[in-house]
Design an enzyme around this catalytic site. Structure first.
Site, PDB file in Angstrom:
ATOM      1  N   ARG A 100     -13.681  -8.536   2.423  1.00 25.27           N
ATOM      2  CA  ARG A 100     -12.264  -8.315   2.123  1.00 25.27           C
ATOM      3  C   ARG A 100     -11.482  -9.584   2.449  1.00 25.27           C
ATOM      4  NH1 ARG A 100     -10.276  -3.261   1.886  1.00 25.27           N
ATOM      5  NH2 ARG A 100      -8.552  -4.379   0.924  1.00 25.27           N
TER       6      ARG A 100
ATOM      7  N   CYS B 196     -16.377   1.835   1.058  1.00 27.90           N
ATOM      8  CA  CYS B 196     -15.211   0.985   1.359  1.00 27.90           C
ATOM      9  C   CYS B 196     -14.754   1.123   2.809  1.00 27.90           C
ATOM     10  CB  CYS B 196     -14.073   1.296   0.396  1.00 27.90           C
ATOM     11  SG  CYS B 196     -13.471   2.990   0.524  1.00 27.90           S
TER      12      CYS B 196
ATOM     13  N   ASP C 232     -17.248   7.349  -1.115  1.00 25.26           N
ATOM     14  CA  ASP C 232     -15.983   7.253  -0.366  1.00 25.26           C
ATOM     15  C   ASP C 232     -15.723   8.627   0.260  1.00 25.26           C
ATOM     16  OD1 ASP C 232     -13.482   6.429   0.536  1.00 25.26           O
ATOM     17  OD2 ASP C 232     -12.525   6.437  -1.440  1.00 25.26           O
TER      18      ASP C 232
ATOM     19  N   GLN D  79     -10.359  -3.896  -3.037  1.00 24.03           N
ATOM     20  CA  GLN D  79     -11.661  -3.485  -2.498  1.00 24.03           C
ATOM     21  C   GLN D  79     -12.790  -3.865  -3.456  1.00 24.03           C
ATOM     22  OE1 GLN D  79     -12.392  -1.776   0.591  1.00 24.03           O
ATOM     23  NE2 GLN D  79     -14.414  -2.461  -0.030  1.00 24.03           N
TER      24      GLN D  79
ATOM     25  N   HIS E 265      -7.655   0.844  -6.181  1.00 26.22           N
ATOM     26  CA  HIS E 265      -7.799  -0.026  -4.996  1.00 26.22           C
ATOM     27  C   HIS E 265      -8.511  -1.310  -5.446  1.00 26.22           C
ATOM     28  CE1 HIS E 265      -7.916  -1.294  -0.973  1.00 26.22           C
ATOM     29  NE2 HIS E 265      -8.830  -0.506  -0.461  1.00 26.22           N
TER      30      HIS E 265
ATOM     31  N   ARG F 111       0.881  -1.186   0.000  1.00 21.33           N
ATOM     32  CA  ARG F 111       0.000   0.000   0.000  1.00 21.33           C
ATOM     33  C   ARG F 111       0.905   1.219   0.000  1.00 21.33           C
ATOM     34  NH1 ARG F 111      -5.331   1.428   3.571  1.00 21.33           N
ATOM     35  NH2 ARG F 111      -6.146  -0.044   2.058  1.00 21.33           N
TER      36      ARG F 111
END
Ligand code: CP
Ligand code: NVA
Length: 300
Positions: free
Chosen positions: A287, A259, A219, A134, A131, A104
């Site tokens: 996840r 998310c 988001d 996700q 991402h 990340r």
């Protein structure tokens, strides 16, 4: 043989992605959350994170533990990466020791460079531009609640950010319609818009984008690394808050996803995220299952 990587959703074929979602559902439904299934026995995952994380870190670590493997967490502050050791050298060294690496960071180019020098699979655990992990969880969650996502209408309300970009790629890979509503200064990448235009449309008015949607997703207004822009962004994004009035324009059985982490009272109201249409806790749990399926695909 060159390793497979998962740096964007385009690294797997449509068929592989569909199978991976089906496998994630299968793994989730194995008795005892598949704790007796140990395909990662003696395998080690290195987790290199330069940004904060709750869900991604814990889901990767738990996936490895539950499936018989181990993980090693390295923040860039306490590894030699933080002191300037080249990414190429780190990739060459780590990939002689571990079986998979998840990263990340800020720039997508850093992950690409790492992957170029890695002998083992590299997974994108979030960059400034996408991402993809996700989206595996989001698609799994939609499929579990409503069946196939193909041909459905998804509304993305808010920032044209990393999550939005992964929704754009997902629209092409899973063949759904994506309507994005965002302020003019915060639109998604124009090349990606052009590339995905068969499945993606862009609006400035959130009520236009959300009309008739099967799924509404949003988001935070300021992503990690943009904290200083928070006040300025809050003004631009205020009309893009997902609240009950806006949700009422989607289909009556529309799902809501985020998310996480969420800022109640900013991009979403408590009424929506904690309401009956919200599936954010299933989405967060998935996840774990979708990344188990991804690790199995890359490692076994
Ligand atoms: N959604 C997500 O990636 O959460 P974390 O930042 O907590 O990992
Ligand atoms: N867009 C957010 C996603 C967090 C999971 C960020 O990059 O901070």
């Amino acid at each position: 043989m060159l390793p497979r990587h998962f740096l964007t959703l385009m690294d797997l074929s449509k068929d592989e992605l569909h199978k991976l979602i089906a496998r994630a559902i299968e793994l989730k439904n194995m008795p005892n959350n598949n704790r007796e299934y140990e395909p990662f026995k003696n395998k080690v995952l290195a987790i290199i994170f330069q940004k904060s994380s709750t869900r991604t870190r814990v889901s990767f670590e738990t996936a490895m533990i539950q499936c018989g493997g181990r993980s090693i967490f390295l923040s860039t502050h306490d590894s030699q990466l933080g002191r300037g050791e080249p990414i190429e050298d780190t990739a060459r060294v780590l990939s002689r020791m571990v079986d998979c690496v998840t990263i990340r960071t800020f720039e997508q180019e850093k992950i690409e460079l790492f992957a170029q020098y890695s002998k083992v699979p590299v997974i994108n655990a979030l960059t400034d531009i996408c991402h993809p992990c996700q989206l595996l969880a989001d698609i799994q969650t939609y499929v579990e609640h409503r069946g196939a996502i193909q041909g459905k209408k998804i509304a993305w309300i808010g920032d044209g950010n990393n999550m939005c970009h992964s929704y754009m790629r997902a629209a092409c890979q899973f063949d759904f319609e994506l309507a994005i509503a965002c302020p003019s200064d915060y639109q998604p990448n124009s090349d990606l818009l052009n590339e995905t235009k068969a499945n993606v449309s862009l609006f400035s008015d959130p009520s236009q984008a959300i009309k008739g949607a099967d799924l509404v997703s949003t988001d935070v207004w300021a992503s990690m690394g943009q904290e200083e822009e928070q006040t300025k962004r809050a003004e631009s994004f205020a009309p893009y808050q997902v609240n009950s009035q806006l949700m009422a324009l989607a289909k009556t059985d529309a799902l809501f996803m985020h998310c996480l982490p969420a800022h109640r009272g900013e991009e979403v109201t408590g009424e929506v995220i904690d309401g009956a249409q919200s599936v954010v806790w299933d989405q967060a749990e998935n996840r774990l299952h979708s990344q188990k399926a991804l690790l199995e695909f890359l490692l076994c």
